[in-house]
Design an enzyme around this catalytic site. Structure first.
Site, PDB file in Angstrom:
ATOM      1  N   PHE A  15     -10.437  13.826  -3.826  1.00  0.00           N
ATOM      2  CA  PHE A  15     -10.739  14.955  -5.183  1.00  0.00           C
ATOM      3  C   PHE A  15     -12.221  13.338  -5.581  1.00  0.00           C
ATOM      4  CE2 PHE A  15      -9.446  12.441  -9.845  1.00  0.00           C
ATOM      5  CZ  PHE A  15     -10.650  14.029 -10.147  1.00  0.00           C
TER       6      PHE A  15
ATOM      7  N   ALA B 105     -11.543   7.574   0.940  1.00  0.00           N
ATOM      8  CA  ALA B 105     -10.657   7.377   2.049  1.00  0.00           C
ATOM      9  C   ALA B 105      -9.482   6.752   1.561  1.00  0.00           C
ATOM     10  CB  ALA B 105     -10.393   7.328   3.914  1.00  0.00           C
TER      11      ALA B 105
ATOM     12  N   GLU C 247      -4.989   7.029   0.964  1.00  0.00           N
ATOM     13  CA  GLU C 247      -3.308   7.381   0.690  1.00  0.00           C
ATOM     14  C   GLU C 247      -3.530   7.360  -0.711  1.00  0.00           C
ATOM     15  OE1 GLU C 247      -1.177   9.239   1.658  1.00  0.00           O
ATOM     16  OE2 GLU C 247      -2.190  10.219   3.323  1.00  0.00           O
TER      17      GLU C 247
ATOM     18  N   THR D 112      -8.527   0.162  -7.170  1.00  0.00           N
ATOM     19  CA  THR D 112      -7.838   1.310  -8.517  1.00  0.00           C
ATOM     20  C   THR D 112      -7.470  -0.484  -9.206  1.00  0.00           C
ATOM     21  OG1 THR D 112      -5.945   1.968  -9.316  1.00  0.00           O
ATOM     22  CG2 THR D 112      -6.076   1.003  -7.161  1.00  0.00           C
ATOM     23  N   ASP D 113      -7.265   0.454 -11.433  1.00  0.00           N
ATOM     24  CA  ASP D 113      -6.818  -0.778 -11.726  1.00  0.00           C
ATOM     25  C   ASP D 113      -5.428  -1.338 -11.543  1.00  0.00           C
ATOM     26  OD1 ASP D 113      -5.434   1.353 -12.663  1.00  0.00           O
ATOM     27  OD2 ASP D 113      -6.189   1.664 -14.415  1.00  0.00           O
ATOM     28  N   GLU D 114      -4.790  -0.182 -10.606  1.00  0.00           N
ATOM     29  CA  GLU D 114      -3.266  -0.721 -10.608  1.00  0.00           C
ATOM     30  C   GLU D 114      -3.419  -2.066  -9.654  1.00  0.00           C
ATOM     31  OE1 GLU D 114      -0.500   3.006  -9.440  1.00  0.00           O
ATOM     32  OE2 GLU D 114      -2.003   3.884 -10.473  1.00  0.00           O
TER      33      GLU D 114
ATOM     34  N   TYR E  10       1.624   1.829  -2.798  1.00  0.00           N
ATOM     35  CA  TYR E  10       0.477   2.290  -3.188  1.00  0.00           C
ATOM     36  C   TYR E  10      -0.062   1.307  -3.598  1.00  0.00           C
ATOM     37  CZ  TYR E  10      -3.684   3.580  -5.542  1.00  0.00           C
ATOM     38  OH  TYR E  10      -4.999   3.809  -6.093  1.00  0.00           O
TER      39      TYR E  10
ATOM     40  N   ALA F 174       0.323  -1.678  -3.977  1.00  0.00           N
ATOM     41  CA  ALA F 174       0.098  -2.848  -2.887  1.00  0.00           C
ATOM     42  C   ALA F 174      -1.047  -3.116  -2.026  1.00  0.00           C
ATOM     43  CB  ALA F 174       1.451  -3.068  -2.323  1.00  0.00           C
ATOM     44  N   SER F 175      -1.056  -1.990  -1.214  1.00  0.00           N
ATOM     45  CA  SER F 175      -2.463  -1.773   0.004  1.00  0.00           C
ATOM     46  C   SER F 175      -2.881  -1.669  -0.805  1.00  0.00           C
ATOM     47  CB  SER F 175      -1.332   0.149   0.251  1.00  0.00           C
ATOM     48  OG  SER F 175      -2.115   0.660  -0.506  1.00  0.00           O
ATOM     49  N   LYS F 176      -3.484  -1.119  -1.598  1.00  0.00           N
ATOM     50  CA  LYS F 176      -5.283  -1.678  -1.885  1.00  0.00           C
ATOM     51  C   LYS F 176      -5.077  -2.913  -2.568  1.00  0.00           C
ATOM     52  CE  LYS F 176      -7.244   1.984  -3.427  1.00  0.00           C
ATOM     53  NZ  LYS F 176      -8.095   2.789  -2.627  1.00  0.00           N
TER      54      LYS F 176
ATOM     55  N   ASN G  56      -8.297   8.629 -13.208  1.00  0.00           N
ATOM     56  CA  ASN G  56      -9.503   9.555 -12.993  1.00  0.00           C
ATOM     57  C   ASN G  56      -8.361  11.072 -12.872  1.00  0.00           C
ATOM     58  OD1 ASN G  56     -12.108   9.421 -11.489  1.00  0.00           O
ATOM     59  ND2 ASN G  56     -10.540   6.967 -11.174  1.00  0.00           N
TER      60      ASN G  56
ATOM     61  N   TYR H  47       8.505  11.529 -16.632  1.00  0.00           N
ATOM     62  CA  TYR H  47       9.315   9.995 -16.233  1.00  0.00           C
ATOM     63  C   TYR H  47       9.657   8.680 -17.118  1.00  0.00           C
ATOM     64  CZ  TYR H  47       7.176  11.536 -11.579  1.00  0.00           C
ATOM     65  OH  TYR H  47       6.620  11.932 -10.767  1.00  0.00           O
TER      66      TYR H  47
ATOM     67  N   ARG I  21      -1.783   5.837 -19.404  1.00  0.00           N
ATOM     68  CA  ARG I  21      -2.757   6.014 -18.744  1.00  0.00           C
ATOM     69  C   ARG I  21      -4.518   6.261 -19.479  1.00  0.00           C
ATOM     70  NH1 ARG I  21       1.270   3.628 -16.373  1.00  0.00           N
ATOM     71  NH2 ARG I  21       1.420   4.672 -14.157  1.00  0.00           N
TER      72      ARG I  21
HETATM   73  C1  LIG Z   1       3.037  13.570 -11.735  1.00  0.00           C
HETATM   74  C2  LIG Z   1       3.838  12.542 -12.848  1.00  0.00           C
HETATM   75  C3  LIG Z   1       3.443  11.811 -12.977  1.00  0.00           C
HETATM   76  N1  LIG Z   1       4.004  11.508 -14.362  1.00  0.00           N
HETATM   77  C4  LIG Z   1       3.728  10.137 -15.248  1.00  0.00           C
HETATM   78  C5  LIG Z   1       3.547   8.611 -14.338  1.00  0.00           C
HETATM   79  C6  LIG Z   1       2.383   7.978 -14.886  1.00  0.00           C
HETATM   80  O1  LIG Z   1       2.404   6.889 -15.884  1.00  0.00           O
HETATM   81  C7  LIG Z   1       1.596   9.555 -15.442  1.00  0.00           C
HETATM   82  C8  LIG Z   1       0.134   9.307 -13.905  1.00  0.00           C
HETATM   83  O2  LIG Z   1       0.568   9.344 -13.123  1.00  0.00           O
HETATM   84  P1  LIG Z   1      -0.136  10.401 -11.427  1.00  0.00           P
HETATM   85  O3  LIG Z   1       1.577   9.864 -10.099  1.00  0.00           O
HETATM   86  O4  LIG Z   1      -0.854  11.236 -11.989  1.00  0.00           O
HETATM   87  O5  LIG Z   1      -0.825   8.364 -11.507  1.00  0.00           O
HETATM   88  P2  LIG Z   1      -1.007   7.434 -11.662  1.00  0.00           P
HETATM   89  O6  LIG Z   1       0.671   6.890 -11.060  1.00  0.00           O
HETATM   90  O7  LIG Z   1      -1.235   6.398 -12.688  1.00  0.00           O
HETATM   91  O8  LIG Z   1      -2.026   6.956 -10.181  1.00  0.00           O
HETATM   92  C9  LIG Z   1      -3.013   7.522 -10.574  1.00  0.00           C
HETATM   93  O9  LIG Z   1      -3.949   6.885 -10.973  1.00  0.00           O
HETATM   94  C10 LIG Z   1      -4.189   4.903 -10.759  1.00  0.00           C
HETATM   95  C11 LIG Z   1      -5.411   4.486 -11.181  1.00  0.00           C
HETATM   96  C12 LIG Z   1      -4.559   4.920  -8.497  1.00  0.00           C
HETATM   97  O10 LIG Z   1      -5.072   4.943  -8.148  1.00  0.00           O
HETATM   98  C13 LIG Z   1      -3.383   6.316  -8.299  1.00  0.00           C
HETATM   99  O11 LIG Z   1      -4.560   7.010  -7.079  1.00  0.00           O
HETATM  100  C14 LIG Z   1      -3.509   7.497  -9.566  1.00  0.00           C
HETATM  101  O12 LIG Z   1      -2.605   8.541  -8.574  1.00  0.00           O
HETATM  102  O13 LIG Z   1       2.352  10.311 -15.575  1.00  0.00           O
HETATM  103  C15 LIG Z   1       5.096  11.713 -14.940  1.00  0.00           C
HETATM  104  O14 LIG Z   1       6.001  11.871 -16.133  1.00  0.00           O
HETATM  105  N2  LIG Z   1       5.557  13.023 -14.123  1.00  0.00           N
HETATM  106  C16 LIG Z   1       4.743  13.269 -13.037  1.00  0.00           C
HETATM  107  O15 LIG Z   1       5.416  14.549 -12.404  1.00  0.00           O
END
Ligand SMILES: Cc1cn([C@H]2C[C@H](O)[C@@H](COP(=O)(O)OP(=O)(O)O[C@H]3O[C@H](C)C(=O)[C@H](O)[C@H]3O)O2)c(=O)[nH]c1=O
Length: 310
Positions: free
Chosen positions: A11, A72, A74, A114-116, A135, A137-139, A165, A192, A199
């Site tokens: 992406f 690259a 996960e 990532t900010d995570e 995730y 922790a790996s970053k 993003n 969730y 975010r």
């Molecule tokens: C897939 C999904 C997510 N969510 C919630 C969970 C999070 O609070 C928010 C965004 O979730 P998403 O999985 O899209 O993204 P993040 O967990 O914030 O992580 C993303 O942004 C960072 C910066 C990265 O570094 C990650 O690689 C990237 O995946 O929506 C839901 O409520 N329902 C759902 O079905």
């Protein structure tokens, strides 16, 4: 400057290759990396894995690469909760492999983090790393390796930490494309927990513009935080997407993601402006409306269809 873009068929990587001249793209084409993402862009494509030392070294030599930009990874937090092991392989071992090659060749490595890594804490680039998920922790581990290579080997490497993003070509497992696609299909969107997690969204084209600037002019050993500056709760975001689409989004409240970060809040390391969330979402919705053939084959994926822990 000759760029090797690892993870360039994913992406953010595929948005970056649209900004640089004739890059070399190395991508393992796992589930989220797709050759269609490279259509219409001049590039050289090599299918390969960042964990393969000989393969990456050969590419660096053959194309006289000046800088590696590493996308690259996960990336999906939910997948890392179900099985963290592939995250170690790509996100930690793969990055150390790239560091080793860049060090031996004396070239620059720009690593996309990532900010995570900060967990749900207000942070600047000197804040401690407190990852919450396998995730992140790996970053965070990879970031530590980058900094150790800078200090031990005086390597020319830097880290960029963007916030969430969004935009065209994001895999439908992620919240924004999932909301658009489920709503188009008349299906429920799983929210969730209470859905009040925040975010900070950044449109992918703003991110790659900033990455290009840092790759060309950034300082060795520095960390660059690049937040979008558009913090919003998940529920507000989902409702906004519904308004833009002119459709009712069917929300289904489900069990919370284990270890779920409530928010991310980074101070930017550079001064810049980013696209408003309304404009970015409108562009994103339009892209998914026009590109049904891109996402339709992907929606059978279990992380698009199911909530893994319910
Ligand atoms: C897939 C999904 C997510 N969510 C919630 C969970 C999070 O609070 C928010 C965004 O979730 P998403 O999985 O899209 O993204 P993040 O967990 O914030 O992580 C993303 O942004 C960072 C910066 C990265 O570094 C990650 O690689 C990237 O995946 O929506 C839901 O409520 N329902 C759902 O079905």
């Amino acid at each position: 400057m000759k760029f090797l873009v690892t993870g360039g068929a994913g992406f953010i990587g595929s948005a970056f290759i649209r900004k640089v001249e004739n890059p070399v793209v190395l991508d393992a084409l796992t589930y989220a990396g797709r050759k269609e993402n490279l259509e219409g862009v001049d590039h050289v494509f090599i299918k390969g894995n960042i964990s393969n030392y000989d393969e990456v070294k050969k590419v660096v030599d053959e194309y006289k690469v000046d800088v590696i930009v590493n996308f690259a990874a996960e990336t999906h937090v939910d997948r890392s909760i179900v099985d963290p092991r592939p995250f170690l392989e790509s996100n930690v071992f793969g990055v150390v492999n790239l560091l080793q090659i860049a060090r031996e060749k004396g070239i620059r490595l720009v690593h996309i983090s990532t900010d995570e890594v900060y967990g749900d804490n207000e942070a600047d680039e000197n804040s401690p790393l407190r990852p919450s998920s396998p995730y992140s922790a790996s970053k965070a581990s990879a970031d530590m390796f980058v900094l150790s290579y800078v200090r031990t080997y005086s390597m020319d490497a830097m880290i960029i930490r963007p916030s969430n993003n969004y935009g065209p070509r994001q895999f439908p497992e992620k919240l924004i494309p999932k909301t658009i696609i489920m709503t188009l299909l008349g299906k429920e969107v799983p929210v969730y927990g209470d859905g009040k997690q925040m975010r900070d969204w950044i449109f992918v084209e703003d991110t790659v513009e900033l990455i290009k600037k840092v790759a060309e002019t950034g300082e060795r050993g520095r960390i660059y935080n690049i937040p979008g500056g558009h913090g919003i709760t998940n529920i507000e975001l989902i409702d906004k997407i519904g308004r833009i689409m002119g459709k009712e989004v069917k929300k289904k409240f489900v069990k919370d993601r284990p270890g779920h970060d409530r928010f991310y809040k980074m101070k930017p390391s550079l001064s810049y402006t980013t696209m408003s969330i309304d404009e970015g979402l409108e562009r994103t919705v339009n892209w998914y409306l026009k590109n049904r053939t891109w996402w339709e084959p992907l929606i059978k994926d279990s992380f698009v269809n199911n909530v893994p822990w319910s």
